[in-house]
Design an enzyme around this catalytic site. Structure first.
Site, PDB file in Angstrom:
ATOM      1  CD  GLU A 162      -2.692  -1.569   2.454  1.00  0.00           C
ATOM      2  OE1 GLU A 162      -2.724  -0.688   3.207  1.00  0.00           O
ATOM      3  OE2 GLU A 162      -3.479  -2.625   2.397  1.00  0.00           O
ATOM      4  CG  ASN A 203      -0.668  -6.566  -1.930  1.00  0.00           C
ATOM      5  OD1 ASN A 203      -1.312  -7.112  -2.869  1.00  0.00           O
ATOM      6  ND2 ASN A 203      -1.189  -6.616  -0.715  1.00  0.00           N
ATOM      7  CG  HIS A 239      -9.910  -5.433   0.417  1.00  0.00           C
ATOM      8  ND1 HIS A 239      -9.972  -6.757   1.035  1.00  0.00           N
ATOM      9  CD2 HIS A 239      -8.420  -5.244   0.376  1.00  0.00           C
ATOM     10  CE1 HIS A 239      -9.018  -7.280   1.354  1.00  0.00           C
ATOM     11  NE2 HIS A 239      -7.915  -6.264   1.089  1.00  0.00           N
ATOM     12  CD  GLU A 267      -4.565  -7.779   0.910  1.00  0.00           C
ATOM     13  OE1 GLU A 267      -5.603  -7.233   1.413  1.00  0.00           O
ATOM     14  OE2 GLU A 267      -3.497  -7.613   1.140  1.00  0.00           O
ATOM     15  CG  ASP A 269     -12.723  -8.887   0.901  1.00  0.00           C
ATOM     16  OD1 ASP A 269     -12.610  -7.831   0.230  1.00  0.00           O
ATOM     17  OD2 ASP A 269     -12.496  -9.092   2.093  1.00  0.00           O
TER      18      ASP A 269
HETATM   19  O1  G3I Z   1      -4.713  -9.695  17.859  1.00  0.00           O
HETATM   20  C1  G3I Z   1      -5.658  -9.008  18.619  1.00  0.00           C
HETATM   21  C2  G3I Z   1      -6.275  -9.407  19.620  1.00  0.00           C
HETATM   22  O2  G3I Z   1      -5.412  -9.964  20.833  1.00  0.00           O
HETATM   23  C3  G3I Z   1      -7.382  -8.518  20.240  1.00  0.00           C
HETATM   24  O3  G3I Z   1      -8.165  -9.444  21.339  1.00  0.00           O
HETATM   25  C4  G3I Z   1      -8.317  -8.447  19.079  1.00  0.00           C
HETATM   26  C5  G3I Z   1      -9.282  -7.151  19.671  1.00  0.00           C
HETATM   27  O4  G3I Z   1      -9.820  -6.332  18.525  1.00  0.00           O
HETATM   28  O5  G3I Z   1      -7.504  -7.588  18.072  1.00  0.00           O
HETATM   29  C6  G3I Z   1      -6.671  -8.786  17.572  1.00  0.00           C
HETATM   30  O6  G3I Z   1      -5.953  -7.787  16.456  1.00  0.00           O
HETATM   31  C7  G3I Z   1      -6.742  -7.825  15.368  1.00  0.00           C
HETATM   32  C8  G3I Z   1      -5.883  -8.475  14.344  1.00  0.00           C
HETATM   33  O7  G3I Z   1      -6.622  -7.871  12.878  1.00  0.00           O
HETATM   34  C9  G3I Z   1      -6.010  -9.850  14.437  1.00  0.00           C
HETATM   35  O8  G3I Z   1      -7.401 -10.417  14.163  1.00  0.00           O
HETATM   36  C10 G3I Z   1      -6.966  -6.125  15.002  1.00  0.00           C
HETATM   37  O9  G3I Z   1      -7.591  -5.485  16.142  1.00  0.00           O
HETATM   38  C11 G3I Z   1      -7.253  -5.730  13.632  1.00  0.00           C
HETATM   39  O10 G3I Z   1      -7.292  -4.422  13.402  1.00  0.00           O
HETATM   40  C12 G3I Z   1      -6.524  -6.448  12.661  1.00  0.00           C
HETATM   41  O11 G3I Z   1      -7.237  -6.255  11.547  1.00  0.00           O
HETATM   42  C13 G3I Z   1      -6.510  -6.897  10.240  1.00  0.00           C
HETATM   43  C14 G3I Z   1      -6.195  -5.559   9.281  1.00  0.00           C
HETATM   44  O12 G3I Z   1      -5.530  -6.153   8.421  1.00  0.00           O
HETATM   45  C15 G3I Z   1      -5.368  -4.389  10.048  1.00  0.00           C
HETATM   46  O13 G3I Z   1      -5.323  -3.485   8.995  1.00  0.00           O
HETATM   47  C16 G3I Z   1      -7.343  -7.941   9.563  1.00  0.00           C
HETATM   48  O14 G3I Z   1      -7.323  -8.816  10.422  1.00  0.00           O
HETATM   49  C17 G3I Z   1      -6.422  -8.172   8.282  1.00  0.00           C
HETATM   50  O15 G3I Z   1      -7.358  -9.035   7.665  1.00  0.00           O
HETATM   51  C18 G3I Z   1      -6.399  -7.012   7.347  1.00  0.00           C
HETATM   52  O16 G3I Z   1      -5.677  -7.299   6.177  1.00  0.00           O
HETATM   53  C19 G3I Z   1      -5.190  -5.966   5.583  1.00  0.00           C
HETATM   54  C20 G3I Z   1      -4.161  -6.585   4.604  1.00  0.00           C
HETATM   55  O17 G3I Z   1      -2.915  -6.981   5.481  1.00  0.00           O
HETATM   56  C21 G3I Z   1      -3.665  -5.542   3.844  1.00  0.00           C
HETATM   57  N1  G3I Z   1      -4.752  -4.897   2.965  1.00  0.00           N
HETATM   58  C22 G3I Z   1      -5.786  -4.681   3.548  1.00  0.00           C
HETATM   59  C23 G3I Z   1      -6.405  -5.737   4.589  1.00  0.00           C
HETATM   60  C24 G3I Z   1      -7.747  -5.288   5.129  1.00  0.00           C
HETATM   61  O18 G3I Z   1      -7.740  -4.404   6.104  1.00  0.00           O
END
Ligand code: G3I
Length: 452
Positions: A162, A203, A239, A267, A269
């Protein structure tokens, strides 16, 4: 004595109304035993069909589908800097290793995600004050360590994630502000040194169609190629929003391919406003099919990865309240029409998969104060099975004590039953039944069953 039909019906009605819990409920899950899994279709076309995964979930039905349907995995979060080095010098590779091991055990590729990004970095890094020399060192060391750890085992890396704003200017990030636009070339060079066999990608999102952002990416890749910087591919995250697949998707993929780089849909969806309706799911099928088809049409497009294969493991509802249902499987792991859209694009059956061709029906046949007897019937129509597994999760602490005509295991609330040696085959038009005894207290709600 002959029992009249009406008195029999009366007795039955009394029995059922007197014990509502005995009411049998049919919960059907489509089975795909008759269809090749997506990964076989993709293999036949020399393409990737991948999914982002969460390591801790790679067991049970989630693990079974991730392993059986996809030929590539991307760790959704496990390889991000904040995950692997939460405290400076303290590393946690557990989830990343688990995913790579799982992929190898299932003959799958791994796409590494991601090395240099503005998000999900550890706070010690984002809150630190660094000279450009220090930043450069930190970035190079991180890449050398992480890419080096998986050297030879990963097919590709999203090296830089990004880097652009929507208008095609560079995003102001820790990296850009500290090192200038050349951080991208530096990162790619470091990654190539650490693993010469991994394909190196940039990416980004909203770069699927021809627009200002994708044109900036195009110009960047062109200039990197001209300078001899190692760049093997571009990742189009995809996305997308229901009904809004860019009409220039294939043209855009082709123009990158013409630069001499690979293109991957990384990615995918397709989100919708909830609730999902039949019409929306049909549109989503069309959209998924269009995206995967555009990739299949361009030989340098390596394939598509979905950003989570089930609606129960998607980032969408958290980030876009009121939206969701963005993946090819629903929250109960039943394939949605979108699944058929992908299969069709990969050269699979052009008619929808035999939804409901084999179904599992869970019912309670008798119940008393502490226990009950249940049965599951697996019936096929227009398809057949050579083995089967039925899964469900109890919602009120029910506990299986004994099963017959199947091998059942219960772990916590999760029950998984597989065929006995003699009843794995369910022919087209036939059925098999197995039974069990279980304990209950309080209530005995009927679970949703899935057939795999
Ligand atoms: O691991 C913690 C956990 O300990 C806690 O209890 C929980 C409470 O909210 O949060 C958990 O962390 C989360 C993490 O995902 C794992 O589930 C974060 O809050 C959450 O913000 C994070 O989101 C991720 C996101 O990237 C962050 O930007 C998504 O899972 C993930 O799918 C997403 O993926 C990104 C790609 O890397 C790049 N492109 C966009 C895509 C969507 O945002």
């Amino acid at each position: 004595m002959r029992t009249s039909r009406s008195s029999l019906r009366h007795r039955l009605t009394t029995l059922l109304t007197g014990a509502a819990a005995l009411t049998a409920l049919l919960v059907a899950a489509p089975a795909h035993a008759a269809d090749p899994p997506l990964r076989d279709l993709a293999d036949a076309k020399g393409k990737v069909i991948g999914t982002a995964v969460t390591g801790s979930k790679l067991t049970g039905t989630y693990g079974q589908i991730a392993g059986a349907e996809f030929n590539s995995l991307t760790p959704g979060n496990a390889m991000k800097w904040g995950s692997v080095e939460p405290t400076r010098g303290t590393f946690n590779w557990t989830e990343a290793d688990q995913i790579v091991d799982f992929a190898e055990a299932h003959g799958q590729q791994v796409r590494g995600h991601t090395l240099v990004w503005h998000s999900q970095n550890p706070s010690w890094l984002t809150n630190g004050t660094w000279t450009s020399a220090q930043l450069s060192q930190l970035m190079n060391d991180h890449i050398a360590l992480e890419v080096g750890r998986y050297k030879g085992r990963l097919a590709a890396w999203d090296v830089v994630n990004e880097p652009f704003n929507e208008d095609g200017t560079y995003r102001q990030t820790l990296w850009y502000n500290g090192l200038g636009a050349d951080y991208i070339a530096q990162a790619l060079t470091a990654a190539r040194a650490a693993d010469p066999s991994a394909k190196l990608y940039i990416n980004d999102y909203n770069v699927e169609g021809v627009n200002a952002k994708s044109t900036a990416l195009y110009n960047l890749v062109k200039s990197l190629k001209e300078r001899g910087v190692p760049i093997d591919g571009v990742g189009l995250q995809a996305h997308l929003i229901l009904g809004q697949v860019p009409s220039s998707l294939q043209q855009n993929i082709q123009r990158f391919a013409d630069l001499g780089v690979d293109v991957a849909i990384t990615e995918l969806d397709i989100r919708m406003q909830l609730p999902a309706t039949e019409a929306k799911l049909a549109q989503q099928r069309t959209d998924y099919e269009a995206v995967v088809k555009a990739c299949v049409a361009v030989s340098r497009c390596t394939g598509a990865t979905v950003w989570g294969f089930t609606d129960s493991d998607s980032w969408i509802p958290d980030t876009f309240p009121g939206q969701g249902a963005a993946t090819p499987y629903d929250e109960n792991y039943a394939p949605k029409p979108a699944y058929s859209g992908i299969a069709t694009a990969l050269g699979g059956t052009t008619t929808p998969p035999p939804t409901g061709a084999c179904t599992a029906t869970y019912s309670v046949t008798s119940q008393w104060n502490t226990g009950f007897t249940g049965q599951v019937r697996i019936a096929c129509s227009g398809a057949s099975l050579s083995s089967w597994r039925v899964n469900w999760t109890y919602g009120a602490g029910q506990q299986i004590t004994q099963a017959w005509s199947a091998t059942c295991a219960q772990t916590g609330a999760a029950v998984s039953c597989t065929n006995a040696s003699w009843n794995g085959t369910v022919p087209n038009g036939g059925s098999v039944t197995f039974g069990f005894n279980a304990n209950w207290s309080g209530s005995n709600p009927l679970p949703t069953v899935t057939l795999g």
